[in-house]
Structure formats: C-alpha cells, structure tokens
Design a protein around this motif. Structure first.
Motif, PDB file in Angstrom:
ATOM      1  N   GLN A 120       0.915  -1.368   0.063  1.00  0.00           N
ATOM      2  CA  GLN A 120      -0.062   0.207  -0.039  1.00  0.00           C
ATOM      3  C   GLN A 120       1.113   1.033  -0.101  1.00  0.00           C
ATOM      4  OE1 GLN A 120      -3.393   0.216   2.924  1.00  0.00           O
ATOM      5  NE2 GLN A 120      -2.947   2.424   2.936  1.00  0.00           N
ATOM      6  N   VAL A 121       1.709   1.418   0.882  1.00  0.00           N
ATOM      7  CA  VAL A 121       2.568   2.646   0.931  1.00  0.00           C
ATOM      8  C   VAL A 121       3.786   2.461   0.009  1.00  0.00           C
ATOM      9  CG1 VAL A 121       3.658   4.192   2.923  1.00  0.00           C
ATOM     10  CG2 VAL A 121       1.903   2.466   3.456  1.00  0.00           C
ATOM     11  N   LEU A 122       4.614   1.910   0.059  1.00  0.00           N
ATOM     12  CA  LEU A 122       5.895   1.781  -0.531  1.00  0.00           C
ATOM     13  C   LEU A 122       5.597   1.841  -2.141  1.00  0.00           C
ATOM     14  CD1 LEU A 122       8.887   1.882  -0.836  1.00  0.00           C
ATOM     15  CD2 LEU A 122       8.992  -0.600  -0.528  1.00  0.00           C
ATOM     16  N   LEU A 161      11.205  -0.561  10.764  1.00  0.00           N
ATOM     17  CA  LEU A 161      12.136   0.748  10.348  1.00  0.00           C
ATOM     18  C   LEU A 161      12.739   0.417   9.090  1.00  0.00           C
ATOM     19  CD1 LEU A 161      14.101   0.828  13.774  1.00  0.00           C
ATOM     20  CD2 LEU A 161      12.346   2.300  12.977  1.00  0.00           C
ATOM     21  N   GLN A 162      13.144  -0.503   8.414  1.00  0.00           N
ATOM     22  CA  GLN A 162      13.527  -0.849   7.223  1.00  0.00           C
ATOM     23  C   GLN A 162      12.800  -0.310   6.131  1.00  0.00           C
ATOM     24  OE1 GLN A 162      16.831  -1.223   5.919  1.00  0.00           O
ATOM     25  NE2 GLN A 162      15.740  -1.214   3.748  1.00  0.00           N
ATOM     26  N   LEU A 163      11.348  -0.770   6.202  1.00  0.00           N
ATOM     27  CA  LEU A 163      10.159  -0.400   5.108  1.00  0.00           C
ATOM     28  C   LEU A 163       9.883   1.175   5.299  1.00  0.00           C
ATOM     29  CD1 LEU A 163       7.883  -1.094   3.482  1.00  0.00           C
ATOM     30  CD2 LEU A 163       6.608  -1.358   5.503  1.00  0.00           C
ATOM     31  N   ALA A 164      10.013   1.676   6.466  1.00  0.00           N
ATOM     32  CA  ALA A 164       9.852   3.190   6.526  1.00  0.00           C
ATOM     33  C   ALA A 164      10.841   3.782   6.056  1.00  0.00           C
ATOM     34  CB  ALA A 164       9.767   3.572   8.050  1.00  0.00           C
ATOM     35  N   HIS A 165      12.013   3.261   6.088  1.00  0.00           N
ATOM     36  CA  HIS A 165      13.027   4.059   5.342  1.00  0.00           C
ATOM     37  C   HIS A 165      13.090   3.902   3.827  1.00  0.00           C
ATOM     38  CE1 HIS A 165      17.163   5.446   4.729  1.00  0.00           C
ATOM     39  NE2 HIS A 165      17.563   4.261   4.114  1.00  0.00           N
ATOM     40  N   GLU A 166      12.635   2.749   3.280  1.00  0.00           N
ATOM     41  CA  GLU A 166      12.451   2.538   1.972  1.00  0.00           C
ATOM     42  C   GLU A 166      11.426   3.294   1.347  1.00  0.00           C
ATOM     43  OE1 GLU A 166      11.755  -1.565   0.697  1.00  0.00           O
ATOM     44  OE2 GLU A 166      13.494  -2.292   2.219  1.00  0.00           O
ATOM     45  N   VAL A 167      10.236   3.799   2.225  1.00  0.00           N
ATOM     46  CA  VAL A 167       9.222   4.542   1.779  1.00  0.00           C
ATOM     47  C   VAL A 167       9.797   6.108   1.845  1.00  0.00           C
ATOM     48  CG1 VAL A 167       7.063   5.668   2.337  1.00  0.00           C
ATOM     49  CG2 VAL A 167       7.346   3.021   2.684  1.00  0.00           C
ATOM     50  N   ARG A 168      10.380   6.261   2.783  1.00  0.00           N
ATOM     51  CA  ARG A 168      10.859   7.646   2.745  1.00  0.00           C
ATOM     52  C   ARG A 168      12.010   7.996   1.496  1.00  0.00           C
ATOM     53  NH1 ARG A 168      16.352   9.511   5.414  1.00  0.00           N
ATOM     54  NH2 ARG A 168      17.000  11.166   4.161  1.00  0.00           N
ATOM     55  N   MET A 169      12.683   6.988   1.017  1.00  0.00           N
ATOM     56  CA  MET A 169      13.650   7.151   0.116  1.00  0.00           C
ATOM     57  C   MET A 169      13.158   7.222  -1.102  1.00  0.00           C
ATOM     58  SD  MET A 169      16.819   7.485   1.265  1.00  0.00           S
ATOM     59  CE  MET A 169      17.831   6.887  -0.196  1.00  0.00           C
ATOM     60  N   LYS A 170      11.891   6.541  -1.325  1.00  0.00           N
ATOM     61  CA  LYS A 170      11.162   6.574  -2.812  1.00  0.00           C
ATOM     62  C   LYS A 170      10.181   7.830  -2.880  1.00  0.00           C
ATOM     63  CE  LYS A 170       7.857   3.986  -5.376  1.00  0.00           C
ATOM     64  NZ  LYS A 170       7.035   2.577  -5.795  1.00  0.00           N
ATOM     65  N   TRP A 171       9.789   8.122  -1.723  1.00  0.00           N
ATOM     66  CA  TRP A 171       8.711   9.259  -1.873  1.00  0.00           C
ATOM     67  C   TRP A 171       9.119  10.610  -1.447  1.00  0.00           C
ATOM     68  CZ3 TRP A 171       4.990   7.954  -5.103  1.00  0.00           C
ATOM     69  CH2 TRP A 171       4.419   6.591  -5.243  1.00  0.00           C
ATOM     70  N   ARG A 203       5.616   7.502   9.573  1.00  0.00           N
ATOM     71  CA  ARG A 203       6.028   7.726   8.051  1.00  0.00           C
ATOM     72  C   ARG A 203       5.164   6.755   7.472  1.00  0.00           C
ATOM     73  NH1 ARG A 203       7.588  10.962   5.270  1.00  0.00           N
ATOM     74  NH2 ARG A 203       9.536  11.357   5.984  1.00  0.00           N
ATOM     75  N   LEU A 204       4.725   5.786   7.789  1.00  0.00           N
ATOM     76  CA  LEU A 204       3.893   4.785   6.936  1.00  0.00           C
ATOM     77  C   LEU A 204       2.601   5.457   6.840  1.00  0.00           C
ATOM     78  CD1 LEU A 204       4.931   1.144   8.228  1.00  0.00           C
ATOM     79  CD2 LEU A 204       5.551   2.382   5.953  1.00  0.00           C
ATOM     80  N   LEU A 207      17.512   6.097   9.721  1.00  0.00           N
ATOM     81  CA  LEU A 207      17.325   5.138   8.905  1.00  0.00           C
ATOM     82  C   LEU A 207      16.009   4.215   9.087  1.00  0.00           C
ATOM     83  CD1 LEU A 207      20.919   3.714   9.565  1.00  0.00           C
ATOM     84  CD2 LEU A 207      20.142   4.668   7.458  1.00  0.00           C
ATOM     85  N   GLY A 208      15.094   5.026   9.525  1.00  0.00           N
ATOM     86  CA  GLY A 208      13.870   4.560   9.597  1.00  0.00           C
ATOM     87  C   GLY A 208      12.649   5.493   9.294  1.00  0.00           C
ATOM     88  N   GLY A 209      12.823   6.408   8.575  1.00  0.00           N
ATOM     89  CA  GLY A 209      11.747   7.339   8.203  1.00  0.00           C
ATOM     90  C   GLY A 209      11.811   8.709   8.549  1.00  0.00           C
ATOM     91  N   ILE A 210      12.896   9.045   9.270  1.00  0.00           N
ATOM     92  CA  ILE A 210      12.984  10.694   9.398  1.00  0.00           C
ATOM     93  C   ILE A 210      13.885  11.301   8.491  1.00  0.00           C
ATOM     94  CG2 ILE A 210      14.645  12.205  10.886  1.00  0.00           C
ATOM     95  CD1 ILE A 210      11.931  11.233  12.496  1.00  0.00           C
ATOM     96  N   ASN A 211      13.530  12.387   7.808  1.00  0.00           N
ATOM     97  CA  ASN A 211      14.247  12.943   6.919  1.00  0.00           C
ATOM     98  C   ASN A 211      14.439  14.471   7.035  1.00  0.00           C
ATOM     99  OD1 ASN A 211      11.414  13.657   6.377  1.00  0.00           O
ATOM    100  ND2 ASN A 211      11.785  13.854   4.272  1.00  0.00           N
TER     101      ASN A 211
END
Length: 331
Positions: A11-13, A39-49, A263-264, A291-295
């Motif tokens: 849904q999110v990533l 946290l890994q998923l949240a980081h991937e979401v942050r990096m993609k979006w 983040r999610l 590394l878990g969603g903070i930017n």
C-alpha cells in the motif's frame, strides 16, 4: 506479523498511499523482533517518496516564557512554577541567531513565541525581524506564534514567512487532558487558514503525554488528514514545575515504532526529529530513526531544553551519506 508489513509494503511503498488508523495501530503494536523490519520499510518509503535529502532547521525563541496558556508539558506557561521567565529578543539578536543557524548548514530558521496568539507588538517585531534576517542571511524563515486571525495570516504571507508551525500536540480525544485554556478545534482552525493562504503547514506534536497507543494511532491519522508539509515529532522531556514533570520518558523502542508508523501514515511528508530525542533515543537511536523514516532535524538547542551540538548532527548525516537539502531559490 509478516502479513502486516507485507500489506504496508504494497500500500505505502508501492502505491504511495498512507496507512489508515487501523493500519497505523498495527505497526505501533508490532513486537520488538519486528521493529527492524518496520524501520527498514519506513526508510524505503522515505527514500522512494521523499528522496535522500535531509532538511536541517534551527529555531530561536523571540519571546520566551510568560505564556497565559496551560499546556501541561510546557515550562513556558506563566501558570506553573517552572524556572522559565519571560524574555524578549531584540532584532540584532534575532539576526545573529539566524546567521549562526545558517553557519551550521541549516536552510530553515524558525522564529517562535510563547503566546496564545500574536498581539500588535509581536507582529511588528516579526515584520522588522523577518526583513532584517532576509537582508542579512540567505535562509528561509518560518514562524510559530500560536493561534492566528485571518488578518495575521495574510500579514505573515506578506512578510515572506514561507512556513508556519502550529502543533496539534496530541490527538483530539486526549487533548483536553493536556490543555484546558483552548481547544483542539481552535488550533485546527488556524492550521486550515495557514494552508489556504499558501504558506506551508508544519504541524506535529509530542509523544509520551500519557496517551494510549490507540490514541497515538488516532493522532497520526488526524495529522495525515491535515496533510501538512512537515511533521515535527517530539518526545516528552519532562520539565520541572509542570503538571507532566514526573512522567516517564518514552521507551526508545516505542519511539522508533512511532517513527516508522508516522512515516507509513504520511509517506510524502517531511518527518522531523524535534525535542526529546536526545533523552529518548540517544546517539544510537537517533541514527536508527534517520534510517527508519526521519528526513529532517532541528539542530542545536530547543526552546527551553538543550539539544545535540549542530556539528554532531551534520557529521552524522555525512556519515550516513544523507545530503542536506539545498536552499530553494524559489522561496
């Protein structure tokens, strides 16, 4: 538990659609052994979006202390016995603070005042201060001055304030336990006016005020509905003399779970480390959150509490190969 993260990934990533309140609550209830995967998923979401850049901001208090409101977490309230007393900064001090903030590499400088809402004196000082900063420093100026009228919103736009911070602090259902001198709805009305004006909306809150995990999920969902440009995430740093001065600090793993969940819930939002991370997470936890969603991060000290040295955060970002967001020439 794997199914929860699989659904969130799809849904999110993959689709960029944030979790609803039920989905957020599932993330907040994940056991410790699933936290690294969340946290890994949240980081991937942050990096993609959002991308790899990190926005760095400094803040300064134009008026400290003496606030007439009774926010139970805040040492700036004039109603409590905390040691903070009313102080105003003059314009040269404000400009110097902006220069020092810019020297750290920050691209954002937020002027904060401990008030219910700005009076004519404060608005005039803001007008003079913003003009002086813009003449001396290449930095974006944000403001946090409490609840606003439509006329005051229009004035801030005219001054060139590009982002306005007004935190909801906690979810609607828990807010009356934290503040009694004004309502959650009053804060929401200011935020709607700011959003409609074209200024960027910065709105977050504090975790660890005594809310339940269900209310934490409610809060994230309400923030997502507002769709702010930025969400500063604070963790309660209990202040002596306030009604919440004896509350325990948020557990580090619960804080990291919240970072992943927020983040999610808001895949495209700037999610900013704000106050309390030093005592809640420490150096290692700060790294995990990035590394878990903070930017985004606030560097240096906060309004009434000490933060990490700005150089420590800048060095950490370099170590993680996370570039500091460049100052936008269009703002």
């Amino acid at each position: 538990m794997a199914e929860i993260l699989d659904r969130a990934r799809a849904q999110v990533l993959e689709n960029g659609v944030g979790l609803d309140e039920e989905g957020i609550l599932e993330i907040l209830r994940l056991p410790d052994e699933e936290l690294p995967a969340a946290l890994q998923l949240a980081h991937e979401v942050r990096m993609k979006w959002c991308g790899p850049e990190v926005e760095v901001e400094g803040i300064v208090s134009l008026k400290t202390g003496g606030c007439p409101e009774d926010c139970h977490f805040c040492s700036q309230s004039g109603l409590f016995t905390s040691p903070v007393r009313a102080v105003w900064l003059d314009i040269p001090q404000l400009v110097e603070a902006a220069k020092q903030t810019a020297a750290t590499g920050a691209t954002e400088f937020c002027i904060v005042a401990a008030v219910r809402g700005p009076d004519a004196r404060l608005m005039q000082q803001m007008r003079e201060g913003v003009a002086a900063i813009k003449a001396a420093v290449d930095i974006q100026v944000a403001a946090s001055l409490g609840m606003l009228s439509q006329e005051q919103v229009d004035e801030l736009v005219e001054m060139g304030v590009h982002r306005y911070n007004h935190n909801l602090e906690t979810c609607r259902s828990y807010f009356p336990n934290v503040v009694t001198t004004h309502s959650w709805e009053e804060r929401w009305e200011t935020l709607k006016m700011v959003r409609d004006s074209g200024m960027e909306v910065c709105c977050g809150g504090i975790l660890g005020l005594g809310e339940t995990v269900e209310q934490r999920a409610e809060f994230a969902a309400q923030l997502a509905a507002l769709d702010p440009h930025e969400v500063p995430l604070n963790f309660l740093n209990p202040r002596p003399g306030t009604p919440l001065g004896d509350r325990p600090v948020v557990e580090g793993k619960d804080a990291l779970r919240a970072i992943a969940a927020f983040r999610l819930a808001m895949p495209r939002t700037i999610l900013r480390y704000a106050g309390g991370r030093e005592i809640t997470l420490g150096d290692l936890g700060t790294r995990e959150g990035l590394l878990g969603g903070i930017n985004a991060v606030i560097v240096g000290n906060y309004l009434t509490t000490l933060g990490r040295p700005a150089t420590a955060d800048i060095d950490l970002l370099q170590d993680l190969s996370m570039p500091v967001k460049s100052l936008s020439a269009t703002l």
